[in-house]
Write a protein that holds these residues in place. Structure first.
Motif, PDB file in Angstrom:
ATOM      1  N   ARG A 115       2.268  -4.855  -4.995  1.00  0.00           N
ATOM      2  CA  ARG A 115       0.813  -4.598  -5.402  1.00  0.00           C
ATOM      3  C   ARG A 115      -0.016  -4.533  -4.788  1.00  0.00           C
ATOM      4  O   ARG A 115      -1.297  -3.958  -4.452  1.00  0.00           O
ATOM      5  N   VAL A 169      -2.649   3.801  -1.050  1.00  0.00           N
ATOM      6  CA  VAL A 169      -1.371   3.855  -1.435  1.00  0.00           C
ATOM      7  C   VAL A 169      -1.076   3.565  -3.137  1.00  0.00           C
ATOM      8  O   VAL A 169      -1.802   2.636  -3.685  1.00  0.00           O
ATOM      9  N   GLU A 170      -0.998   5.069  -3.682  1.00  0.00           N
ATOM     10  CA  GLU A 170      -0.489   4.704  -5.240  1.00  0.00           C
ATOM     11  C   GLU A 170       0.688   4.946  -5.468  1.00  0.00           C
ATOM     12  O   GLU A 170       1.539   5.709  -5.215  1.00  0.00           O
ATOM     13  N   ILE A 171       0.150   3.608  -6.212  1.00  0.00           N
ATOM     14  CA  ILE A 171       2.300   3.355  -7.017  1.00  0.00           C
ATOM     15  C   ILE A 171       2.458   3.588  -7.990  1.00  0.00           C
ATOM     16  O   ILE A 171       1.059   3.310  -9.346  1.00  0.00           O
ATOM     17  N   GLU A 172       3.202   5.097  -8.743  1.00  0.00           N
ATOM     18  CA  GLU A 172       3.292   5.203 -10.020  1.00  0.00           C
ATOM     19  C   GLU A 172       4.828   4.629 -10.043  1.00  0.00           C
ATOM     20  O   GLU A 172       5.519   4.987  -9.664  1.00  0.00           O
ATOM     21  N   ARG A 189       4.874   2.430   2.877  1.00  0.00           N
ATOM     22  CA  ARG A 189       3.972   3.129   2.612  1.00  0.00           C
ATOM     23  C   ARG A 189       3.794   2.555   4.187  1.00  0.00           C
ATOM     24  O   ARG A 189       2.600   3.147   4.460  1.00  0.00           O
ATOM     25  N   GLY A 246      -1.350   7.734  -0.027  1.00  0.00           N
ATOM     26  CA  GLY A 246      -0.496   8.800  -0.050  1.00  0.00           C
ATOM     27  C   GLY A 246       0.420   8.484  -1.979  1.00  0.00           C
ATOM     28  O   GLY A 246      -0.268   6.775  -2.310  1.00  0.00           O
ATOM     29  N   LYS A 247       0.964   9.070  -2.635  1.00  0.00           N
ATOM     30  CA  LYS A 247       1.658   8.674  -3.444  1.00  0.00           C
ATOM     31  C   LYS A 247       2.998   7.849  -3.470  1.00  0.00           C
ATOM     32  O   LYS A 247       3.849   8.572  -2.240  1.00  0.00           O
ATOM     33  N   THR A 276       6.032   6.755  -5.491  1.00  0.00           N
ATOM     34  CA  THR A 276       7.510   7.264  -6.301  1.00  0.00           C
ATOM     35  C   THR A 276       8.640   6.234  -6.968  1.00  0.00           C
ATOM     36  O   THR A 276       9.090   5.724  -5.720  1.00  0.00           O
ATOM     37  N   ASP A 303       8.163   9.085  -1.167  1.00  0.00           N
ATOM     38  CA  ASP A 303       6.537   9.193  -0.837  1.00  0.00           C
ATOM     39  C   ASP A 303       6.678  10.111  -0.340  1.00  0.00           C
ATOM     40  O   ASP A 303       7.193  11.051  -0.215  1.00  0.00           O
TER      41      ASP A 303
END
Length: 908
Positions: free
Chosen positions: A614, A621-624, A653, A660-661, A663, A695
């Motif tokens: 992170r 960039v959202e990490i889920e 990335r 973006g997201k 996962t 992604d």
């Protein structure tokens, strides 16, 4: 609205006092269940019992159906008013009747009937009669609003479609055709009459109705409505269809029966029976010849043209057909019991040739031939079609001969109709059987003893029957090797006529070309790989050489600066480490990397990686993480797994330049034999853990997705990627017994899914205990003795200096054979450090095996640039032996030596 419940007459005592005639009608027995005094007066009875016994058996089925309809429709509303004509004492009374559905004893449905008003039927006797006729007419009558809602319908409509609560309430549902319903409403709006024959859905089945719609008005609102009348013409439509089928078969039936008709001597009778055929009559007694108008019309002659005589007729016949015609119609060749047929060509008036089918009948009179009567049929179109079919057949045969495959056609009985020459040549064992009419089963059975085993059949007859059965169902391919060594593929394709097209293709050369192509592709990949490695190593060697030469020049010039020298040394060491990383990546790609697998929780590994990644991922960039609870354990190298995740996260990335997201997902799953469908997967079915990184980036183009695992292939710009990341990921996953899959769509994103085999709780526990067992206490020996075996002098020198500087007593040997002689003389060494691949008889594993025959507990450290598990397993090595990959750093070497010495000290 719930129905009013009246289980007993005592509940309706209040209705007894009302002046209006009120009674309850039980629709099932079709009788009055109860009535008040006014009702008894209305029906002219003296008591309630007499009222209940009143006979309504003369009521028509339409009346009974309407009453049942009212019971059903009243479920949806409070009451309904209608005008009825009733017959107390057989006298008609027009009354407005109010109906309400109620429940009586035992929960039966009935109607509460109230006379709200009466009128003199004589005032409008015509309207009353019309109203009565409409209500009980057998014609299906209904009224719809222009929105399609059912407003009213007569008993016949109810009997056909059911209650207003069902689908028939909507005209679109009733007609089952939105377009027809719209056309009907459009016509009504224009005040046009709409007529159509349509399929409708009734309660019992689909029917064909003749529908007529008129424009009308709703008496209640004044709105324009559609008034529909329908007639069931299903039987008429069926009759039409049957008549059409009879008419279509009439010509064929007439032709079949014409041979059995008795030949009449009268030419006019023959003309009528001959219908549209041309009739000719040669009266041998009078010499008169007659040609009918239709006969003349076939040849282009009109009624105004003079009729040709017999000689002129014969001259018009094609010269090649004259002898045939003369022979066929000669009296001596004719049989009185049957007609003689002959086909010939005759010249039309305009010069072209007409094909004629002539049938001749012989008439015997007084034992002599009296006349010959016949018919002519123009068969030009049929003959033209036959000639075209013959030409097409010739073209088909010629075309099949030009094909590079064997082709044959078998009819519905699996008998051979035609085949090309190559088909026969490709069946060397059964070539003698390939003749027109042979059964496909016979050809198969002739070679079944040799062929059945190739397809897994123990019983040759079972193979034959299965192939016959499959050929009728769908396209089948049977690839096999013939006794001649050639590889062929047999294909059976079912046809619409229930026949089969059989194709045999020799693919021996094609397979050889495929192998050559695969070899060429392999060599191209190796060339690309070695070129990339050479390029990177040349750069590293340039760094190392440059820094060492700078150190040498400073040393020679006596301008030695400690700080600058350390910088040069650090740069050289960094280049060496870069080379080691490159080698590690290449071995991972080749699935030969040195792995240290342990049983771990994949969720924990993902969480650890996600926490420190992170900090390296930009904020857009959202990490889920979507981690499955109760995830199964896996046995992999933790560092390699986390490196693979880092590689995939960084790639994700980079693909989302605007953010973006991202996962990361884990899941338990079971893989069976059909789970994968591409890339020639050979993964063993069973329990697996999936780790996915997805992604929403730009995706991977379909034309390059098959190349992403190739070494040095990258879609990134120059300087932003080595092209080894994904090849390393794939190599690690496959070396760990798993597989990797990629799913991508341009503009939508990419998902990489890593599949690792799950381990059971028992195996995980055992492995964990073994990995933690035998941890030694602190080693206290002052100068442990180490035997060092290495065939490269420069490597040996570095290793020896490092170990001596650390305080160890080192004895060196330049091969495994020499090291064994030293160990044989003195088995007191605390540790043996050896290369795996060396010249001579004893390689590293062999040296360990021989030494342990002399001293079983001696610890070993193995050094190699190619230390795959398969290289060292199965050679008598201990699970506690340490394996190090070259180049090895000083700290890693000394840590391994210390660990082995501690273990050896505990075992001793």
């Amino acid at each position: 609205m719930p129905k009013l419940s009246i289980p007993d007459a005592s509940y309706i005592a209040v209705l007894e006092t009302l002046a209006a005639p009120i009674w309850i009608f039980d629709v099932d027995p079709h009788a009055i269940w109860w009535g008040n005094a006014a009702a008894q007066t209305f029906w002219k009875t003296r008591s309630l019992e007499e009222l209940k016994e009143r006979d309504f058996s003369s009521d028509s089925a339409t009346v009974r159906q309407r009453l049942r309809q009212l019971v059903v429709d009243q479920d949806a509303c409070e009451h309904l008013d209608e005008t009825w004509t009733l017959y107390p004492a057989e006298e008609p009374v027009a009354a407005t009747v109010r109906f309400r559905s109620v429940l009586i004893e035992k929960g039966r449905s009935a109607l509460l009937v109230e006379i709200t008003s009466q009128r003199d039927i004589g005032l409008d006797i015509h309207s009353a009669r019309i109203e009565e006729a409409v209500r009980y007419s057998g014609i299906i009558l209904s009224m719809f609003s222009l929105s399609g809602a059912l407003l009213a319908q007569n008993a016949a409509s109810f009997d056909c479609y059911g209650s207003a609560r069902e689908d028939s309430r909507d005209l679109v549902h009733r007609l089952d055709d939105k377009g027809t319903a719209q056309a009907l409403f459009d016509a009504v709006r224009r005040s046009d009459v709409f007529e159509a024959e349509i399929e409708v859905r009734t309660k019992s089945a689909n029917k064909t109705h003749r529908l007529i719609a008129h424009k009308g008005r709703d008496p209640a609102t004044g709105d324009i409505v559609a008034v529909l009348s329908e007639h069931d013409i299903s039987d008429l439509v069926l009759l039409r269809r049957q008549l059409s089928e009879l008419n279509s078969n009439l010509e064929e039936r007439v032709a079949e029966r014409s041979a059995s008709l008795q030949i009449s001597e009268e030419r006019f009778s023959l003309a009528m029976r001959g219908a549209n055929d041309g009739l000719w009559d040669n009266n041998l007694e009078t010499g008169e010849v007659y040609f009918s108008p239709r006969w003349l019309e076939m040849l282009g002659y009109g009624s105004e043209d003079p009729a040709p005589d017999l000689d002129t007729f014969l001259l018009l016949v094609h010269p090649d057909d004259r002898e045939l015609l003369h022979s066929a119609v000669s009296p001596q060749n004719l049989d009185e019991t049957k007609a003689a047929e002959v086909e010939f060509r005759i010249q039309h008036k305009d010069g072209h040739w007409v094909d004629i089918l002539s049938r001749a009948f012989l008439t015997i009179k007084d034992g002599r031939v009296a006349r010959i009567v016949g018919t002519h049929i123009d068969i030009s179109e049929r003959k033209h079609s036959e000639r075209m079919l013959r030409r097409l057949r010739d073209i088909l045969i010629e075309g099949s001969e030009a094909l590079p495959v064997g082709v044959a056609y078998y009819d519905q009985d699996f008998k051979l109709v035609m085949c090309n020459t190559l088909y026969k040549a490709m069946l060397p064992v059964s070539a003698h059987l390939v003749v027109r009419g042979v059964h496909f089963e016979d050809i198969l059975r002739n070679s079944a003893a040799y062929m059945a085993g190739q397809f897994g059949y123990d019983n040759p007859e079972e193979y034959v029957q299965e192939r016959i059965r499959a050929a009728r169902v769908e396209r089948q391919r049977w690839v096999h090797e013939q006794s001649s060594g050639r590889t062929v593929v047999g294909t059976e394709i079912p046809t619409t006529g229930n026949g089969v097209i059989s194709i045999i293709e020799d693919i021996t050369e094609e397979r050889a070309r495929q192998k050559q192509l695969q070899q060429a592709q392999k060599m191209e990949a190796i060339g690309q790989l070695t070129g990339g490695v050479a390029h990177d190593f040349n750069n590293l060697l340039a760094v190392i050489m440059g820094n060492l030469e700078l150190l040498q020049s400073e040393f020679e010039a006596q301008t030695f600066d400690i700080a600058e020298a350390e910088a040069l040394i650090d740069a050289a060491i960094g280049a060496v480490r870069h080379g080691a990383d490159l080698t590690s990546s290449m071995l991972a790609y080749a699935r030969k990397a040195r792995l240290d697998p342990t049983v771990l929780d994949p969720n924990q590994a993902v969480q650890e990686t996600e926490r420190w990644m992170r900090r390296t991922i930009q904020s857009n960039v959202e990490i889920e993480t979507v981690l499955q609870g109760g995830i199964w354990s896996i046995r992999v190298d933790r560092n390699s797994l986390q490196n693979a995740l880092v590689n995939l996260i960084l790639n994700a990335r980079d693909s989302m330049e605007g953010g973006g997201k991202l996962t990361i997902e884990t899941a338990n799953l079971r893989i069976d034999d059909t789970y994968f469908d591409s890339r020639d997967e050979t993964i063993t079915p069973g329990r697996y853990v999936m780790v996915a990184v997805s992604d929403v980036g730009r995706g991977i183009a379909p034309d390059v997705i098959d190349q992403i695992y190739d070494p040095f292939f990258t879609t990134k710009s120059v300087g932003k990627g080595t092209g080894l990341g994904l090849s390393m990921v794939e190599g690690f996953v496959r070396q760990s017994g798993g597989t990797v899959r990629v799913y991508s769509e341009l503009g939508k994103g990419t998902s990489f899914k890593l599949y690792f085999r799950a381990v059971t709780q028992d195996s995980a526990k055992t492995h964990e205990e073994s990995s933690l067992a035998g941890v030694p206490q602190e080693f206290t020996e002052v100068r442990p003795r180490i035997l060092l075996a290495e065939d490269k002098p420069e490597v040996m020198a570095v290793l020896e200096k490092t170990l001596v500087a650390a305080g160890y007593d080192v004895t060196t040997a330049k091969s495994g054979d020499i090291a064994y002689l030293i160990f044989e003389e003195d088995t007191g060494f605390n540790l043996v450090l050896t290369d795996i691949v060396m010249p001579g008889r004893l390689q590293g594993p062999d040296l360990a095996k021989e030494c342990r025959l002399l001293r079983p507990t001696v610890p070993f450290i193995f050094l190699s640039g190619y230390a795959s598990e398969s290289t060292v397993h199965g050679n008598g090595l201990s699970p506690d032996d340490v394996r190090l990959m070259k180049p090895v750093s000083r700290s890693d070497l000394l840590l391994a030596v210390e660990t082995c010495l501690k273990l050896g000290h505990k075992q001793s």
